[in-house]
Design a protein around this motif. Structure first.
Motif, PDB file in Angstrom:
ATOM      1  N   HIS A  66      13.582   5.778   2.486  1.00 33.04           N
ATOM      2  CA  HIS A  66      13.711   4.895   1.041  1.00 33.04           C
ATOM      3  C   HIS A  66      13.338   3.349   1.343  1.00 33.04           C
ATOM      4  O   HIS A  66      13.004   2.620   0.633  1.00 33.04           O
ATOM      5  CB  HIS A  66      15.343   4.778   0.717  1.00 33.04           C
ATOM      6  CG  HIS A  66      15.515   6.238   0.163  1.00 33.04           C
ATOM      7  ND1 HIS A  66      16.560   6.569  -0.675  1.00 33.04           N
ATOM      8  CD2 HIS A  66      14.788   7.365   0.200  1.00 33.04           C
ATOM      9  CE1 HIS A  66      16.503   7.611  -0.960  1.00 33.04           C
ATOM     10  NE2 HIS A  66      15.611   8.293  -0.535  1.00 33.04           N
TER      11      HIS A  66
ATOM     12  N   ARG B 275      10.430   4.829  -7.457  1.00 33.45           N
ATOM     13  CA  ARG B 275       9.895   4.012  -6.359  1.00 33.45           C
ATOM     14  C   ARG B 275       8.721   3.999  -6.093  1.00 33.45           C
ATOM     15  O   ARG B 275       7.858   3.012  -5.743  1.00 33.45           O
ATOM     16  CB  ARG B 275      10.506   4.516  -5.040  1.00 33.45           C
ATOM     17  CG  ARG B 275      11.604   3.263  -4.235  1.00 33.45           C
ATOM     18  CD  ARG B 275      12.164   3.803  -3.025  1.00 33.45           C
ATOM     19  NE  ARG B 275      11.646   4.775  -2.392  1.00 33.45           N
ATOM     20  CZ  ARG B 275      12.382   5.981  -2.303  1.00 33.45           C
ATOM     21  NH1 ARG B 275      13.402   6.235  -3.005  1.00 33.45           N
ATOM     22  NH2 ARG B 275      11.840   6.839  -1.494  1.00 33.45           N
TER      23      ARG B 275
ATOM     24  N   GLN C 185       7.104   0.527  -6.132  1.00 33.62           N
ATOM     25  CA  GLN C 185       6.446   0.037  -4.686  1.00 33.62           C
ATOM     26  C   GLN C 185       5.147   0.331  -4.784  1.00 33.62           C
ATOM     27  O   GLN C 185       4.378  -0.583  -3.935  1.00 33.62           O
ATOM     28  CB  GLN C 185       7.186   0.390  -3.694  1.00 33.62           C
ATOM     29  CG  GLN C 185       8.645  -0.274  -3.514  1.00 33.62           C
ATOM     30  CD  GLN C 185       9.591   0.452  -2.710  1.00 33.62           C
ATOM     31  OE1 GLN C 185       9.003   1.091  -1.634  1.00 33.62           O
ATOM     32  NE2 GLN C 185      10.942   0.085  -2.653  1.00 33.62           N
TER      33      GLN C 185
END
Ligand SMILES: [Fe+2]
Ligand SMILES: [Fe+2]
Length: 238
Positions: free
Chosen positions: A62, A218, A222
């Motif tokens: 993560h 994510r 990201q």
């Protein structure tokens, strides 16, 4: 943090995290990996190695942010992957959750599951809306921007120049919180006249889905947004 790399055996990757299985499927990979490494399989299946590693590592760790890999990955590749995940959510994961919920409802006497059904359908509505918004606005904007970048379009058309990915990519917080609340509602307040296996099955599906959705968010935040912000900086400050 021990990252998967090109020399990792594909079989070892699955052993370290079986939740990567649907991720592998989105790349079109099926089992029967023998002793082959990630690099060998990616070459055979014509998969971009850097992109594959960025995705599996981001899913498994993560805290991992694949900044270095980003440069060589095209936005189109990322969006293809994200679209496949959307399809998976709508056609595989959500129907599984719904089937488990229906089973739970069928096998119970009390009607407190009505609240849960209502809560789930509100969540689903918002989630589907979020996906549609990305498919109809954010992704086409990114693809057009990447094309303008590749073709060195100058000046940028107004539709690209006036917007930023931050206008399109909505906060993921809301949908995350709703899913957590749904699990919490069941764990905290369900009257105990349910069949254990029905309730466990429903919760397992929810936990798994939550993990998948968080990972997806994510990758959007990201990998995609970071990359698009870089392209925007390059094009708009030129
Ligand atoms: Fe998405
Ligand atoms: Fe999203």
């Amino acid at each position: 943090m021990e990252l998967f790399d090109k020399n990792t055996k594909m079989t070892a990757l699955v052993h370290s995290n079986h939740l990567l299985l649907p991720v592998l499927n989105r790349f079109g990979l099926r089992l029967g990996f023998q002793e082959k490494t990630v690099e060998e399989i990616c070459t055979e299946e014509q998969i971009d190695l850097n992109f594959f590693l960025a995705i599996v590592n981001a899913y498994h760790h993560h805290d991992y942010s694949p900044e270095n890999e980003l440069k060589s990955i095209s936005a189109k590749l990322i969006i293809d992957y994200l679209r496949k995940s959307h399809l998976d959510f709508l056609k595989v994961s959500m129907p599984k959750i719904e089937a488990a919920l229906d089973k739970m409802v069928k096998n119970r006497k009390s009607n407190d599951l009505k609240i849960i059904q209502k809560f789930y359908s509100t969540y689903k509505e918002e989630f589907v809306e979020h996906i549609q918004d990305e498919e109809e606005h954010a992704f086409p904007y990114v693809l057009a921007l990447q094309k303008a970048h590749d073709q060195k379009t100058n000046p940028l058309p107004k539709s690209l120049a006036e917007y930023s990915i931050s206008d399109y990519e909505k906060d993921h917080g809301d949908v995350d919180v709703k899913l957590f609340d749904l699990k919490n509602l069941i764990i905290k307040y369900l009257k105990p006249d349910y069949r254990d296996q029905d309730c466990n099955e429903f919760l397992y599906e929810l936990f798994h889905f939550e993990r998948d959705v968080q990972d997806h968010a994510r990758i959007e935040d990201q990998i995609l947004v970071t990359k698009v912000l870089e392209i925007e900086k390059e094009l708009k400050n030129a």
